[in-house]
Design a protein around this motif. Structure first.
Motif, PDB file in Angstrom:
ATOM      1  N   SER A   5       0.712  -1.213   0.040  1.00  0.00           N
ATOM      2  CA  SER A   5      -0.026   0.150   0.026  1.00  0.00           C
ATOM      3  C   SER A   5       0.745   1.253   0.252  1.00  0.00           C
ATOM      4  CB  SER A   5      -0.750  -0.008   1.158  1.00  0.00           C
ATOM      5  OG  SER A   5      -0.030  -0.003   2.400  1.00  0.00           O
ATOM      6  N   LYS A   6       1.936   1.133   0.627  1.00  0.00           N
ATOM      7  CA  LYS A   6       2.814   2.488   0.756  1.00  0.00           C
ATOM      8  C   LYS A   6       3.678   2.464  -0.450  1.00  0.00           C
ATOM      9  CE  LYS A   6       3.229   2.344   5.702  1.00  0.00           C
ATOM     10  NZ  LYS A   6       4.302   2.084   6.880  1.00  0.00           N
ATOM     11  N   LYS A   7       3.983   1.356  -1.115  1.00  0.00           N
ATOM     12  CA  LYS A   7       4.650   1.564  -2.332  1.00  0.00           C
ATOM     13  C   LYS A   7       3.676   2.020  -3.590  1.00  0.00           C
ATOM     14  CE  LYS A   7       7.134  -1.544  -5.918  1.00  0.00           C
ATOM     15  NZ  LYS A   7       7.628  -2.891  -6.107  1.00  0.00           N
ATOM     16  N   LYS A   8       2.454   1.567  -3.492  1.00  0.00           N
ATOM     17  CA  LYS A   8       1.372   2.126  -4.403  1.00  0.00           C
ATOM     18  C   LYS A   8       1.274   3.866  -4.160  1.00  0.00           C
ATOM     19  CE  LYS A   8      -3.280   1.713  -5.752  1.00  0.00           C
ATOM     20  NZ  LYS A   8      -4.658   1.042  -5.477  1.00  0.00           N
ATOM     21  N   GLN A   9       1.156   4.296  -3.036  1.00  0.00           N
ATOM     22  CA  GLN A   9       1.438   5.757  -2.517  1.00  0.00           C
ATOM     23  C   GLN A   9       2.559   6.265  -3.238  1.00  0.00           C
ATOM     24  OE1 GLN A   9       1.545   6.382   1.593  1.00  0.00           O
ATOM     25  NE2 GLN A   9       1.284   8.663   1.517  1.00  0.00           N
ATOM     26  N   VAL A  10       3.860   5.619  -3.107  1.00  0.00           N
ATOM     27  CA  VAL A  10       4.755   6.224  -3.518  1.00  0.00           C
ATOM     28  C   VAL A  10       4.803   6.334  -5.169  1.00  0.00           C
ATOM     29  CG1 VAL A  10       7.407   5.900  -4.023  1.00  0.00           C
ATOM     30  CG2 VAL A  10       6.546   5.672  -1.620  1.00  0.00           C
ATOM     31  N   VAL A  11       4.504   5.491  -5.696  1.00  0.00           N
ATOM     32  CA  VAL A  11       4.537   5.326  -7.214  1.00  0.00           C
ATOM     33  C   VAL A  11       3.353   6.138  -7.578  1.00  0.00           C
ATOM     34  CG1 VAL A  11       3.880   3.650  -9.308  1.00  0.00           C
ATOM     35  CG2 VAL A  11       5.182   2.880  -7.354  1.00  0.00           C
ATOM     36  N   ARG A  12       2.326   6.374  -7.004  1.00  0.00           N
ATOM     37  CA  ARG A  12       1.295   7.393  -7.521  1.00  0.00           C
ATOM     38  C   ARG A  12       1.785   8.882  -7.545  1.00  0.00           C
ATOM     39  NH1 ARG A  12      -3.338   9.949  -4.608  1.00  0.00           N
ATOM     40  NH2 ARG A  12      -4.884  10.519  -5.988  1.00  0.00           N
ATOM     41  N   PHE A  13       2.304   9.099  -6.128  1.00  0.00           N
ATOM     42  CA  PHE A  13       3.073  10.565  -6.182  1.00  0.00           C
ATOM     43  C   PHE A  13       4.154  10.642  -7.091  1.00  0.00           C
ATOM     44  CE2 PHE A  13       6.054  13.554  -4.554  1.00  0.00           C
ATOM     45  CZ  PHE A  13       5.309  14.736  -4.162  1.00  0.00           C
ATOM     46  N   MET A  14       4.923   9.727  -7.463  1.00  0.00           N
ATOM     47  CA  MET A  14       6.049   9.866  -8.427  1.00  0.00           C
ATOM     48  C   MET A  14       5.471  10.124  -9.875  1.00  0.00           C
ATOM     49  SD  MET A  14       9.022   7.383  -7.371  1.00  0.00           S
ATOM     50  CE  MET A  14      10.054   8.226  -8.692  1.00  0.00           C
ATOM     51  N   VAL A  15       4.481   9.399 -10.374  1.00  0.00           N
ATOM     52  CA  VAL A  15       3.910   9.510 -11.500  1.00  0.00           C
ATOM     53  C   VAL A  15       3.113  10.775 -11.786  1.00  0.00           C
ATOM     54  CG1 VAL A  15       2.004   8.623 -13.013  1.00  0.00           C
ATOM     55  CG2 VAL A  15       3.351   6.727 -11.974  1.00  0.00           C
ATOM     56  N   LEU A  16       2.383  11.213 -10.830  1.00  0.00           N
ATOM     57  CA  LEU A  16       1.694  12.575 -10.754  1.00  0.00           C
ATOM     58  C   LEU A  16       2.654  13.602 -10.785  1.00  0.00           C
ATOM     59  CD1 LEU A  16      -1.419  11.666  -8.772  1.00  0.00           C
ATOM     60  CD2 LEU A  16      -1.407  12.050 -11.103  1.00  0.00           C
ATOM     61  N   THR A  17       3.714  13.658 -10.067  1.00  0.00           N
ATOM     62  CA  THR A  17       4.848  14.495  -9.966  1.00  0.00           C
ATOM     63  C   THR A  17       5.593  14.684 -11.360  1.00  0.00           C
ATOM     64  OG1 THR A  17       5.287  14.091  -7.568  1.00  0.00           O
ATOM     65  CG2 THR A  17       6.986  15.418  -8.621  1.00  0.00           C
ATOM     66  N   ALA A  18       5.894  13.438 -11.976  1.00  0.00           N
ATOM     67  CA  ALA A  18       6.648  13.561 -13.109  1.00  0.00           C
ATOM     68  C   ALA A  18       5.739  13.942 -14.169  1.00  0.00           C
ATOM     69  CB  ALA A  18       6.905  11.907 -13.527  1.00  0.00           C
ATOM     70  N   CYS A  19       4.402  13.980 -14.204  1.00  0.00           N
ATOM     71  CA  CYS A  19       3.377  14.555 -14.910  1.00  0.00           C
ATOM     72  C   CYS A  19       3.432  15.999 -14.923  1.00  0.00           C
ATOM     73  CB  CYS A  19       2.072  14.343 -15.024  1.00  0.00           C
ATOM     74  SG  CYS A  19       1.724  12.377 -15.424  1.00  0.00           S
ATOM     75  N   TYR A  20       3.471  16.658 -13.613  1.00  0.00           N
ATOM     76  CA  TYR A  20       3.638  18.003 -13.416  1.00  0.00           C
ATOM     77  C   TYR A  20       5.052  18.513 -13.910  1.00  0.00           C
ATOM     78  CZ  TYR A  20       3.968  22.620 -11.551  1.00  0.00           C
ATOM     79  OH  TYR A  20       3.899  24.015 -11.671  1.00  0.00           O
TER      80      TYR A  20
END
Length: 395
Positions: A194-209
């Motif tokens: 669950s924490k890895k999913k949280q990390v990946v989600r933040f990274m993907v959205l940050t990468a988009c920004y």
């Protein structure tokens, strides 16, 4: 903040010296490499900001597993970007009308180091270890400045290749200080799903920004290099460098904003006052720079680059205005990103794409290229303000 100002000043000096030593036409290629470095820095910020955020949230075994995960991601992504740049060096040479593909290959070889460096910086930023964070920026900047000047003065080969070599070598020095604990980094340990999913989600959205940042902050220089001749491209590069001073200075506030907002949210404290403080700083700074560029454009350009670049004087305040609008919008975007609000990422992406489309259709001269950016940035800032107002009304 003092260190960031010094680093930005050193990077500015680096660009100014290149502009004076090389002249507008050769400087166009050097400016292209500097733009690629900025693009790389935005990609690296995905790793740095993610590491900074979760350095605040994770501890103990979770933090060890997270570090291991980030270094693996950094190595994999860095190698992928480096291989792609190296493979398409010939194509990039043709698109950007450079003398050789070697400068792109040299740059590509050092790319993986940059992402390792970004993870290190994220650790220091998140833990607010500003001494080490300052050191890694200082070692990168000073090594690039000094090594590039030495190479240009004493090595009789293509200046653009030497600039690329200087940038590549600076990534090695940027790894100072680095403390890799092999027991923690290489032992078999994994982050909870669950924490890895949280990390990946933040990274993907940050990468988009960060990708929207790349588009907004660098697409104009790249498109001008494609559509205009070497002289105009070099002149525009000098204009962009001077006009972006407000963005470079604004970045020191972003460095302080993210961990502060995350910490306050974690503790249940109000975060809006932090945003208002930094927006007011940037607004005052931006206004001062735009006014100075409007009153003393020729003096500023002559001092920084010399008389060969004076034809850009009439556009200086306009470019500074576009950059100022972007800098203020950027503070809002990073504020929402640190609060896990991602609508501003989508808004920035749409406006970034619109900026490219506008320049592609309207590039009869350099003045129009600057003016369409002002239109795009005004729209972006208005959208960010509307979103902020709506969120506060709901609260």
């Amino acid at each position: 903040m003092g260190s960031v100002l010094l680093v930005n000043g050193g990077n500015y000096l680096y660009n100014l010296l290149l502009g004076r030593l090389l002249g507008p036409e050769v400087f166009a290629e050097a400016a292209l490499l500097v733009t690629l470095l900025l693009v790389l820095s935005f990609l690296g910020m995905t790793f740095q900001l993610a590491t900074a955020k979760f350095a605040v949230l994770f501890s103990g075994t979770d933090w060890d597993a997270f570090q291991q995960l980030m270094y693996k991601y950094a190595l994999g992504f860095g190698m992928l970007v480096g291989i792609l740049l190296f493979s398409f060096a010939g194509t990039l040479k043709d698109v950007f009308q450079t003398e050789s593909a070697l400068l792109f290959k040299t740059f590509a070889a050092a790319v993986p180091l940059y992402f390792f460096m970004s993870v290190n910086r994220g650790k220091y930023q998140g833990h607010q270890d500003f001494t080490k964070l300052s050191t890694t920026y200082q070692t990168e900047m000073w090594s690039r400045l000094l090594l590039t000047l030495v190479l240009l003065w004493f090595v009789p080969v293509s200046p653009s290749f030497l600039v690329a070599l200087g940038i590549a070598l600076s990534f090695v020095f940027g790894l100072i200080p680095s403390k890799f604990d092999g027991k923690k980094i290489f032992r078999k340990i994994s982050l909870e799903a669950s924490k890895k999913k949280q990390v990946v989600r933040f990274m993907v959205l940050t990468a988009c920004y960060e990708f929207t940042q790349i588009i907004i902050n660098n697409s104009d220089v790249l498109l001008v290099k494609h559509y205009f001749d070497a002289m105009d491209a070099g002149l525009y590069a000098s204009l962009a460098l001077i006009g972006r001073v407000v963005y470079f200075v604004a970045w020191m506030f972003v460095m302080l904003l993210l961990p502060t907002v995350v910490e306050k949210k974690k503790n249940g404290e109000a975060t809006a006052p932090v945003l208002f403080k930094y927006v007011s700083y940037i607004a005052v700074l931006s206004f001062t720079i735009v006014v100075a560029c409007a009153i003393f454009p020729e003096l500023i350009i002559e001092i920084m680059f010399g008389k060969a670049y004076l034809t850009m004087a009439t556009l200086l305040w306009q470019y500074a205005l576009a950059t100022s609008l972007f800098a203020v919008s950027n503070i809002f975007a990073y504020y929402f990103l640190s609060l896990d609000e991602y609508t501003p990422v989508i808004v920035s992406g749409l406006l970034g794409i619109s900026q490219i489309v506008l320049i592609m259709f309207f590039h009869a001269n350099l003045a129009i290229v600057v003016q369409v950016q002002i239109i795009a940035m005004v729209t972006l800032l208005i959208a960010q303000l509307i979103y902020f107002a709506q969120k506060n009304m709901k609260a």
